[in-house]
Design a protein around this motif. Structure first.
Motif, PDB file in Angstrom:
ATOM      1  N   MET A  94     -16.141  11.501  -4.242  1.00 13.74           N
ATOM      2  CA  MET A  94     -15.210  12.494  -4.773  1.00 13.74           C
ATOM      3  C   MET A  94     -14.079  12.782  -3.780  1.00 13.74           C
ATOM      4  O   MET A  94     -12.931  12.986  -4.161  1.00 13.74           O
ATOM      5  CB  MET A  94     -15.969  13.795  -5.126  1.00 13.74           C
ATOM      6  CG  MET A  94     -16.887  13.645  -6.328  1.00 13.74           C
ATOM      7  SD  MET A  94     -16.038  12.895  -7.778  1.00 13.74           S
ATOM      8  CE  MET A  94     -16.753  11.262  -7.835  1.00 13.74           C
ATOM      9  N   PHE A  95     -14.435  12.765  -2.489  1.00  8.08           N
ATOM     10  CA  PHE A  95     -13.415  12.952  -1.453  1.00  8.08           C
ATOM     11  C   PHE A  95     -12.365  11.841  -1.539  1.00  8.08           C
ATOM     12  O   PHE A  95     -11.157  12.084  -1.466  1.00  8.08           O
ATOM     13  CB  PHE A  95     -14.098  12.952  -0.080  1.00  8.08           C
ATOM     14  CG  PHE A  95     -13.157  13.051   1.077  1.00  8.08           C
ATOM     15  CD1 PHE A  95     -12.727  14.290   1.547  1.00  8.08           C
ATOM     16  CD2 PHE A  95     -12.693  11.898   1.721  1.00  8.08           C
ATOM     17  CE1 PHE A  95     -11.853  14.380   2.623  1.00  8.08           C
ATOM     18  CE2 PHE A  95     -11.812  11.982   2.788  1.00  8.08           C
ATOM     19  CZ  PHE A  95     -11.396  13.228   3.245  1.00  8.08           C
ATOM     20  N   ARG A  96     -12.827  10.609  -1.737  1.00 11.06           N
ATOM     21  CA  ARG A  96     -11.910   9.467  -1.818  1.00 11.06           C
ATOM     22  C   ARG A  96     -11.051   9.541  -3.077  1.00 11.06           C
ATOM     23  O   ARG A  96      -9.872   9.171  -3.058  1.00 11.06           O
ATOM     24  CB  ARG A  96     -12.698   8.152  -1.783  1.00 11.06           C
ATOM     25  CG  ARG A  96     -13.298   7.907  -0.412  1.00 11.06           C
ATOM     26  CD  ARG A  96     -14.096   6.632  -0.355  1.00 11.06           C
ATOM     27  NE  ARG A  96     -14.570   6.419   1.019  1.00 11.06           N
ATOM     28  CZ  ARG A  96     -15.199   5.338   1.439  1.00 11.06           C
ATOM     29  NH1 ARG A  96     -15.438   4.351   0.600  1.00 11.06           N
ATOM     30  NH2 ARG A  96     -15.587   5.215   2.691  1.00 11.06           N
ATOM     31  N   LEU A  97     -11.667  10.036  -4.158  1.00  7.51           N
ATOM     32  CA  LEU A  97     -10.909  10.191  -5.403  1.00  7.51           C
ATOM     33  C   LEU A  97      -9.798  11.226  -5.218  1.00  7.51           C
ATOM     34  O   LEU A  97      -8.654  11.014  -5.649  1.00  7.51           O
ATOM     35  CB  LEU A  97     -11.871  10.616  -6.524  1.00  7.51           C
ATOM     36  CG  LEU A  97     -11.300  10.666  -7.934  1.00  7.51           C
ATOM     37  CD1 LEU A  97     -10.793   9.287  -8.355  1.00  7.51           C
ATOM     38  CD2 LEU A  97     -12.371  11.153  -8.919  1.00  7.51           C
ATOM     39  N   MET A 105      -1.297   3.304   6.896  1.00  5.69           N
ATOM     40  CA  MET A 105      -2.613   3.859   6.573  1.00  5.69           C
ATOM     41  C   MET A 105      -3.577   3.574   7.736  1.00  5.69           C
ATOM     42  O   MET A 105      -4.403   4.408   8.085  1.00  5.69           O
ATOM     43  CB  MET A 105      -3.168   3.223   5.287  1.00  5.69           C
ATOM     44  CG  MET A 105      -2.393   3.577   4.040  1.00  5.69           C
ATOM     45  SD  MET A 105      -2.649   5.292   3.565  1.00  5.69           S
ATOM     46  CE  MET A 105      -1.000   5.736   3.137  1.00  5.69           C
ATOM     47  N   ALA A 106      -3.430   2.406   8.326  1.00  5.93           N
ATOM     48  CA  ALA A 106      -4.292   2.039   9.456  1.00  5.93           C
ATOM     49  C   ALA A 106      -4.015   2.937  10.654  1.00  5.93           C
ATOM     50  O   ALA A 106      -4.918   3.385  11.338  1.00  5.93           O
ATOM     51  CB  ALA A 106      -4.060   0.583   9.832  1.00  5.93           C
ATOM     52  N   ARG A 107      -2.735   3.177  10.892  1.00 14.65           N
ATOM     53  CA  ARG A 107      -2.337   3.941  12.080  1.00 14.65           C
ATOM     54  C   ARG A 107      -2.988   5.322  12.079  1.00 14.65           C
ATOM     55  O   ARG A 107      -3.411   5.826  13.113  1.00 14.65           O
ATOM     56  CB  ARG A 107      -0.814   4.053  12.107  1.00 14.65           C
ATOM     57  CG  ARG A 107      -0.213   4.301  13.462  1.00 14.65           C
ATOM     58  CD  ARG A 107       1.312   4.399  13.376  1.00 14.65           C
ATOM     59  NE  ARG A 107       1.729   5.397  12.399  1.00 14.65           N
ATOM     60  CZ  ARG A 107       1.814   6.700  12.654  1.00 14.65           C
ATOM     61  NH1 ARG A 107       1.543   7.164  13.831  1.00 14.65           N
ATOM     62  NH2 ARG A 107       2.194   7.544  11.698  1.00 14.65           N
ATOM     63  N   VAL A 108      -3.061   5.944  10.907  1.00 17.50           N
ATOM     64  CA  VAL A 108      -3.625   7.298  10.840  1.00 17.50           C
ATOM     65  C   VAL A 108      -5.103   7.279  10.451  1.00 17.50           C
ATOM     66  O   VAL A 108      -5.714   8.328  10.358  1.00 17.50           O
ATOM     67  CB  VAL A 108      -2.844   8.179   9.838  1.00 17.50           C
ATOM     68  CG1 VAL A 108      -1.410   8.352  10.303  1.00 17.50           C
ATOM     69  CG2 VAL A 108      -2.889   7.610   8.430  1.00 17.50           C
ATOM     70  N   GLY A 109      -5.659   6.107  10.243  1.00 14.40           N
ATOM     71  CA  GLY A 109      -7.068   6.039   9.853  1.00 14.40           C
ATOM     72  C   GLY A 109      -7.320   6.720   8.519  1.00 14.40           C
ATOM     73  O   GLY A 109      -8.317   7.436   8.344  1.00 14.40           O
ATOM     74  N   ALA A 110      -6.432   6.520   7.569  1.00 13.54           N
ATOM     75  CA  ALA A 110      -6.535   7.197   6.268  1.00 13.54           C
ATOM     76  C   ALA A 110      -7.817   6.815   5.536  1.00 13.54           C
ATOM     77  O   ALA A 110      -8.344   5.719   5.733  1.00 13.54           O
ATOM     78  CB  ALA A 110      -5.325   6.828   5.409  1.00 13.54           C
ATOM     79  N   PRO A 111      -8.324   7.726   4.689  1.00 16.72           N
ATOM     80  CA  PRO A 111      -9.525   7.395   3.909  1.00 16.72           C
ATOM     81  C   PRO A 111      -9.251   6.223   2.964  1.00 16.72           C
ATOM     82  O   PRO A 111      -8.102   5.948   2.627  1.00 16.72           O
ATOM     83  CB  PRO A 111      -9.791   8.659   3.086  1.00 16.72           C
ATOM     84  CG  PRO A 111      -8.941   9.724   3.659  1.00 16.72           C
ATOM     85  CD  PRO A 111      -7.802   9.065   4.363  1.00 16.72           C
ATOM     86  N   GLU A 112     -10.318   5.568   2.552  1.00 19.11           N
ATOM     87  CA  GLU A 112     -10.192   4.572   1.485  1.00 19.11           C
ATOM     88  C   GLU A 112     -10.061   5.284   0.160  1.00 19.11           C
ATOM     89  O   GLU A 112     -10.295   6.480   0.052  1.00 19.11           O
ATOM     90  CB  GLU A 112     -11.457   3.713   1.430  1.00 19.11           C
ATOM     91  CG  GLU A 112     -11.622   2.771   2.581  1.00 19.11           C
ATOM     92  CD  GLU A 112     -12.917   1.979   2.430  1.00 19.11           C
ATOM     93  OE1 GLU A 112     -13.087   1.312   1.406  1.00 19.11           O
ATOM     94  OE2 GLU A 112     -13.745   2.059   3.343  1.00 19.11           O
ATOM     95  N   GLY A 113      -9.727   4.503  -0.883  1.00 16.06           N
ATOM     96  CA  GLY A 113      -9.727   5.071  -2.225  1.00 16.06           C
ATOM     97  C   GLY A 113     -11.050   4.787  -2.928  1.00 16.06           C
ATOM     98  O   GLY A 113     -11.917   4.107  -2.379  1.00 16.06           O
ATOM     99  N   LEU A 114     -11.186   5.321  -4.138  1.00 18.03           N
ATOM    100  CA  LEU A 114     -12.382   5.048  -4.939  1.00 18.03           C
ATOM    101  C   LEU A 114     -12.083   4.012  -6.023  1.00 18.03           C
ATOM    102  O   LEU A 114     -12.921   3.195  -6.369  1.00 18.03           O
ATOM    103  CB  LEU A 114     -12.876   6.348  -5.593  1.00 18.03           C
ATOM    104  CG  LEU A 114     -14.123   6.215  -6.476  1.00 18.03           C
ATOM    105  CD1 LEU A 114     -15.341   5.873  -5.626  1.00 18.03           C
ATOM    106  CD2 LEU A 114     -14.373   7.513  -7.250  1.00 18.03           C
ATOM    107  N   ASN A 115     -10.846   4.060  -6.518  1.00 16.55           N
ATOM    108  CA  ASN A 115     -10.486   3.215  -7.669  1.00 16.55           C
ATOM    109  C   ASN A 115      -9.920   1.870  -7.224  1.00 16.55           C
ATOM    110  O   ASN A 115      -8.892   1.418  -7.727  1.00 16.55           O
ATOM    111  CB  ASN A 115      -9.477   3.979  -8.534  1.00 16.55           C
ATOM    112  CG  ASN A 115      -9.293   3.347  -9.895  1.00 16.55           C
ATOM    113  OD1 ASN A 115     -10.131   2.563 -10.340  1.00 16.55           O
ATOM    114  ND2 ASN A 115      -8.181   3.676 -10.546  1.00 16.55           N
ATOM    115  N   ILE A 116     -10.603   1.274  -6.274  1.00 10.47           N
ATOM    116  CA  ILE A 116     -10.106   0.028  -5.679  1.00 10.47           C
ATOM    117  C   ILE A 116     -10.047  -1.081  -6.737  1.00 10.47           C
ATOM    118  O   ILE A 116      -9.103  -1.874  -6.782  1.00 10.47           O
ATOM    119  CB  ILE A 116     -11.035  -0.389  -4.518  1.00 10.47           C
ATOM    120  CG1 ILE A 116     -11.046   0.711  -3.460  1.00 10.47           C
ATOM    121  CG2 ILE A 116     -10.601  -1.707  -3.915  1.00 10.47           C
ATOM    122  CD1 ILE A 116     -12.168   0.577  -2.452  1.00 10.47           C
TER     123      ILE A 116
END
Lengths: 396, 374
Positions: free
Chosen positions: A43-46, A83-94
């Protein structure tokens, strides 16, 4: 050849960077992390994905008319870098973003594009993939799930397996048999199935990591409107192969490369902070050799992806080169996690939350998860057949 | 951003490959018969040595990226090492030479009238150029260099040596007083590997590259050398892959081409992946050197370490796929096996470069962390 960025590309980067600084939770990656619980994490990723969408950063290289940003593939690569630089979360709807979307964009009707694409980008619809079956794994063309035409509906019966994210999905794209009498590659169709339809049931499957990302999905007299077919009836194999080329392609690889490079950075940080006898772990020449090899392979993953982007930009078609990308990253990533466990040494088996775990006990789960890399989206053996036969022209 | 080569760059690679194919001696089974002096003049007439020379000095003013595919072709065609050495030396003189050195050397390089061999390593000193003991002093230059490719056919030697307490690059004429050259007995006689003994060897005017203490020349030599060697290694790996695949398509056993067996097909596929991955590493490194970006040394080391391993593995596999034929003198695959071994150990092997990658990576990581903390 030019790896530098145009002023327009640099503006894109600056704009994204500014947006990210506001959008990520304060203390992200230092004091604030993803939830431990699997469902909460989903849910966090969503939520994160929806936030990206509301900021205009979803489907950045999709056409504007379907809700995308119309960005170039280079900007797509910049997006991945930031996204890599900030270590962003992954998504859910990949699966929606990387597979369903591009497939519908290429082969869908105008109605399908208008309806589905914006809903994928907003993650209003999360997607799962109904390809594999218990008896159709590497031999995907032998799927048995049947779809019989009755009036303006298909009636679907059968079972799919390894359906990642089915429990969170609103839609499933599925490869089904519409002509049982035709040769096996020629009797398949590509259907879009509403996961709310009566007759669908899912059962979670536990993975070696202990997680339940994937499922068995059962179809019992499930009605699918005929307009939910993509492409022509019995032309599903060709479409599925395109979907797989995207699944194995550079966009997917670049997204993963980011995560691997973050984990590698943490691994290096761990060796620099871990004492072994009289010295730090990072001072061990064998550890350094293993780390440097991993640094190189993870960088080559990125270069492979960017190089393939350039081939597409310069007019080449997507083809078996996607298998090269996938075969490379999957084995390189497995090597990296194997190296991580070697490097941790005697405490390698100790995982989080044990207070004696090394490096926060994060590498054990990743190591276990990495075993899937060389199996899903076509096992390494299948990729090698594709490369051998379709690229190198070796006989079947 | 674009990671592709343009038509001119591709065509240059094809032209060099076609030219080398006209000299069958280069790939003949006997490595002692493979040194054809006519190749140098043919490459010079093609204009290869003018490419990196600026227009002001009679050249074309291209970069290492422009010649990357030509360098691959030099590797694939088992060209005389003096060609690559001269290109590397040209890069150093263009980047680091004084105006006077450029004016006197570059026009002669462009016309193919100056062959330059690279004298880096010394016995007992490993791969690190910082460890060299050869020293330049008032009485000339003294020391002993080993594994100098084609030293016996060179006009000039570019020597890594101690100069005023630092490590620098010194030019020595091959026929200067105090220079003696001895052939090694070695695994690849076609590389012309020599020991060069300098016994107070006489110096030419303006012998020291660049200004004393102007820093980057030795590092640039190691990087450019590593990158060019990585490029040549990929040329060889690509050629060996093609050779193995061709053989797998035609060699019949158990009633079918052996390439239909997955044990062979999958090996070929793995080689194809390795070759593509190695090319990604090599081409990026060529670009970092052409643009002289801060990532240059790390990229050079990645390319050299990784491509060296790829070329070695692909050569080994190609011999194996050819079975008993692969082990024959006559088929000549051993020529590639031998040459890759020389390339692997020139300008640092993979172990030396992986350590260098670690040093660079840790420096970048601590700089990023310091920036975050600030």
């Amino acid at each position: 050849m030019d790896f530098s960025y145009s002023p327009q590309e640099e503006r894109f980067r600056a704009e994204l960077r500014a947006w990210l600084a506001d959008a990520l939770p304060r203390g992200w990656g230092e004091t604030v992390f993803e939830p431990e619980d699997e469902d909460e994490r989903a849910m966090f990723r969503l939520e994160w994905e929806r936030k990206l969408h509301s900021g205009g950063w979803s489907g950045i290289n999709w056409p504007v008319e379907y809700g995308g940003r119309g960005a170039t593939l280079v900007e797509r690569a910049i997006f991945a870098e930031e996204m890599a630089r900030v270590g962003a979360p992954e998504g859910l709807n990949i699966i929606g973003h990387n597979l369903a979307g591009p497939t519908i964009l290429l082969f869908g009707t105008e109605e399908q594009k208008k309806y589905f694409l914006p809903r994928i980008l907003s993650s209003e619809d999360v997607w799962c993939q109904g390809f594999s079956e218990p008896n159709a794994g590497s031999d995907l063309a032998s799927v048995r799930t049947r779809a019989e035409r009755r009036g303006d509906k298909f009636i679907v019966n059968g079972q799919k397996i390894w359906t990642s994210f089915a429990q969170y999905s609103q839609w499933c794209f599925a490869l089904v048999r519409t002509d049982p009498d035709a040769p096996k590659h020629k009797g398949l169709s590509f259907l879009l199935i509403d996961m709310k339809s009566p007759g669908i049931s899912i059962r979670p499957l536990r993975q070696i990591s202990g997680e339940c990302e994937f499922n068995e999905t059962f179809f019992d007299d499930v009605e699918v409107p005929v307009e939910n077919i993509v492409g022509d009836i019995n032309d599903g194999w060709r479409i599925a192969m395109t979907t797989l080329a995207y699944e194995r392609g550079p966009e997917d690889a670049l997204g993963r490369q980011i995560r691997f490079s973050q984990e590698l950075e943490k691994l290096i940080g761990t060796t620099a902070a871990t004492r072994r006898g009289d010295a730090m772990l990072i001072d061990d020449p064998i550890v350094r050799q293993k780390l440097a090899r991993a640094v190189t392979e993870v960088e080559v993953m990125r270069l492979n992806a960017v190089r393939t982007f350039s081939k597409y930009l310069n007019g080449d078609d997507r083809g078996p080169d996607a298998s090269i990308i996938k075969l490379y990253w999957s084995h390189a990533a497995q090597n990296m996690y194997e190296a991580a466990m070697d490097i941790l040494g005697p405490t390698a088996p100790i995982a989080a939350p044990d207070p004696l775990s090394t490096g926060g006990g994060r590498f054990q789960l990743s190591y276990l998860q990495s075993k899937a890399f060389t199996i899903y989206s076509g096992s390494s053996e299948i990729q090698r057949n594709i490369i051998g036969e379709r690229m190198l022209g070796l006989p079947r | 951003m674009n990671f592709g080569f343009n038509e001119e760059q591709k065509s240059l690679g094809e032209t060099v490959a076609a030219l080398l194919a006209d000299f069958p001696a280069l790939t003949t089974p006997d490595p002692a018969e493979a040194r054809d002096p006519a190749v140098w003049r043919a490459l010079a007439d093609l204009g290869l040595f003018a490419l990196l020379v600026p227009e002001a000095h009679g050249g074309v003013g291209l970069t290492l990226v422009d010649v990357a595919l030509a360098i691959e072709a030099l590797g694939a065609g088992l060209a005389p090492p003096i060609a690559a050495s001269t290109l590397i030396a040209t890069d150093i003189i263009v980047r680091e030479g004084t105006a006077q050195q450029q004016a006197s050397l570059l026009p002669r390089i462009a016309t193919g009238d100056l062959r330059i061999a690279l004298a880096v390593m010394e016995n007992g000193q490993g791969y690190d150029p910082g460890a060299v003991q050869t020293v330049m002093g008032g009485n000339g230059i003294t020391g002993s260099k080993i594994l100098v490719p084609d030293a016996d056919v060179a006009d000039l030697l570019l020597v890594v040596a101690r100069v005023d307490g630092r490590v620098g690059l010194v030019l020595v004429a091959h026929d200067a007083r105090g220079v003696s050259i001895r052939h090694h007995a070695d695994i690849d006689p076609s590389s012309g590997l020599c020991e060069v003994t300098l016994d107070g060897a006489a110096l030419m005017d303006g012998a020291v590259i660049g200004h004393a203490g102007s820093g980057d020349a030795v590092t640039r030599l190691m990087d450019a050398g590593a990158i060019v060697y990585a490029g040549m290694a990929m040329g060889m790996a690509g050629r060996m892959l093609d050779t193995a695949v061709d053989y797998a398509k035609t060699r019949v056993q158990f009633g079918q081409p052996i390439g239909a067996f997955q044990s062979i097909k999958h090996r070929c596929a793995d080689m194809a992946v390795a070759v593509e991955a190695g090319r990604s590493a090599a081409y990026y490194a060529f670009w970092t050197a052409a643009e002289n970006v801060p990532d240059r040394s790390r990229a050079a080391s990645m390319a050299k370490a990784y491509c060296g391993e790829v070329a070695r593995d692909v050569c080994n596999e190609t011999v194996q796929i050819h079975g008993g034929m692969g082990f024959t003198w006559e088929l000549g695959l051993h020529r590639f096996l031998r040459r890759t071994k020389v390339l692997e150990h020139g300008f640092g092997n993979h172990v030396w470069h992986y350590e260098r990658i670690m040093v660079e990576t840790l420096a970048v990581q601590s700089a990023v962390e310091a920036a975050r903390a600030a």
